[in-house]
Write a protein that holds these residues in place. Structure first.
Motif, short mmCIF file in Angstrom:
data_model
loop_
_atom_site.label_atom_id
_atom_site.label_comp_id
_atom_site.label_asym_id
_atom_site.label_seq_id
_atom_site.Cartn_x
_atom_site.Cartn_y
_atom_site.Cartn_z
N TYR A 25 3.95 0.88 9.93
CA TYR A 25 3.94 -0.06 8.81
C TYR A 25 5.14 -0.99 8.91
O TYR A 25 6.12 -0.69 9.58
CB TYR A 25 3.94 0.67 7.46
CG TYR A 25 5.17 1.50 7.18
CD1 TYR A 25 6.25 0.97 6.46
CD2 TYR A 25 5.27 2.81 7.63
CE1 TYR A 25 7.38 1.73 6.21
CE2 TYR A 25 6.39 3.58 7.38
CZ TYR A 25 7.44 3.03 6.67
OH TYR A 25 8.57 3.78 6.41
N ASP A 26 5.02 -2.12 8.24
CA ASP A 26 6.10 -3.10 8.20
C ASP A 26 6.70 -3.17 6.81
O ASP A 26 6.00 -3.02 5.81
CB ASP A 26 5.58 -4.51 8.57
CG ASP A 26 5.19 -4.63 10.02
OD1 ASP A 26 5.83 -3.97 10.87
OD2 ASP A 26 4.23 -5.37 10.31
N VAL A 27 8.00 -3.43 6.77
CA VAL A 27 8.68 -3.79 5.54
C VAL A 27 8.75 -5.31 5.57
O VAL A 27 9.31 -5.89 6.50
CB VAL A 27 10.10 -3.17 5.47
CG1 VAL A 27 10.83 -3.64 4.21
CG2 VAL A 27 10.02 -1.65 5.53
N MET A 28 8.17 -5.93 4.56
CA MET A 28 8.09 -7.39 4.51
C MET A 28 9.12 -7.95 3.55
O MET A 28 9.30 -7.43 2.45
CB MET A 28 6.69 -7.83 4.07
CG MET A 28 5.57 -7.36 4.98
SD MET A 28 5.68 -8.04 6.65
CE MET A 28 5.37 -9.77 6.32
N MET A 29 9.80 -9.03 3.97
CA MET A 29 10.69 -9.76 3.08
C MET A 29 9.86 -10.88 2.45
O MET A 29 9.05 -11.51 3.12
CB MET A 29 11.88 -10.33 3.85
CG MET A 29 12.92 -10.98 2.95
SD MET A 29 14.52 -11.26 3.76
CE MET A 29 14.04 -12.07 5.27
N GLY A 49 0.82 -1.21 0.00
CA GLY A 49 0.00 0.00 0.00
C GLY A 49 0.84 1.25 0.00
O GLY A 49 1.95 1.28 -0.52
N MET A 50 0.32 2.28 0.63
CA MET A 50 0.98 3.58 0.64
C MET A 50 0.82 4.21 2.03
O MET A 50 0.07 5.17 2.20
CB MET A 50 0.37 4.46 -0.46
CG MET A 50 0.54 3.85 -1.84
SD MET A 50 -0.48 4.59 -3.12
CE MET A 50 0.30 6.17 -3.30
N PRO A 51 1.51 3.69 3.05
CA PRO A 51 1.32 4.19 4.41
C PRO A 51 1.76 5.64 4.57
O PRO A 51 2.81 6.05 4.08
CB PRO A 51 2.17 3.27 5.27
CG PRO A 51 2.88 2.34 4.37
CD PRO A 51 2.45 2.59 2.98
#
Length: 143
Positions: free
Chosen positions: A126-130, A108-110
């Protein structure tokens, strides 16, 4: 002179800044937040080439970005996919640590993420997902 010696010592210890990366970003034509994200990366010393396109879903599918993690732009750097408004510190970290993964993403666009800064300074977590690694999707960083 002391500052120069300190910088040299930090670089020799591997604590200094990483060398500038060549980042290729694909975005929908005219997207302004994508341009702001590119400026965030350039301010940190990276080179960003922007490729304007119309069919971003094709690029995301070819790059292997899971649908749930998709955002407005997709970038490629040194064998990794960077999806969405990922902070430069997290890009530098993945390039330094070199985990076995396809890439990292901010879905998305947090509000408050790089390129999505609010005029009033508001932010949302927000999370940065691997993704694309041996363990599937996992949190890489939280902001």
């Amino acid at each position: 002179m002391r500052a120069v010696l300190t910088l040299v010592a930090l670089l020799l210890m591997g604590v200094g800044p990483l060398s500038a990366a060549e980042i290729k970003m694909y975005r929908q034509s005219g997207c302004s937040c994508c341009g702001k994200w590119a400026e965030h990366l350039r301010a940190a010393g990276h080179t960003v080439t922007i490729v304007e396109g119309e069919d971003m879903s094709l690029i995301k599918n070819q790059a292997g970005v899971p649908e749930a993690l998709q955002s407005c732009h997709t970038a490629m750097v040194d064998g990794y996919v960077i999806e969405g408004h990922v902070p430069v510190a997290d890009i530098d970290r993945i390039l330094k640590e070199r985990p076995k993964a396809k890439g990292i993403a901010v879905a998305g666009m947090p509000v408050g993420s790089p390129g999505m800064e609010a005029e009033d300074g508001a932010t949302e977590p927000y999370d940065v997902m691997m993704f694309g690694g041996e363990g599937g999707e996992a949190v890489f960083a939280s902001h």
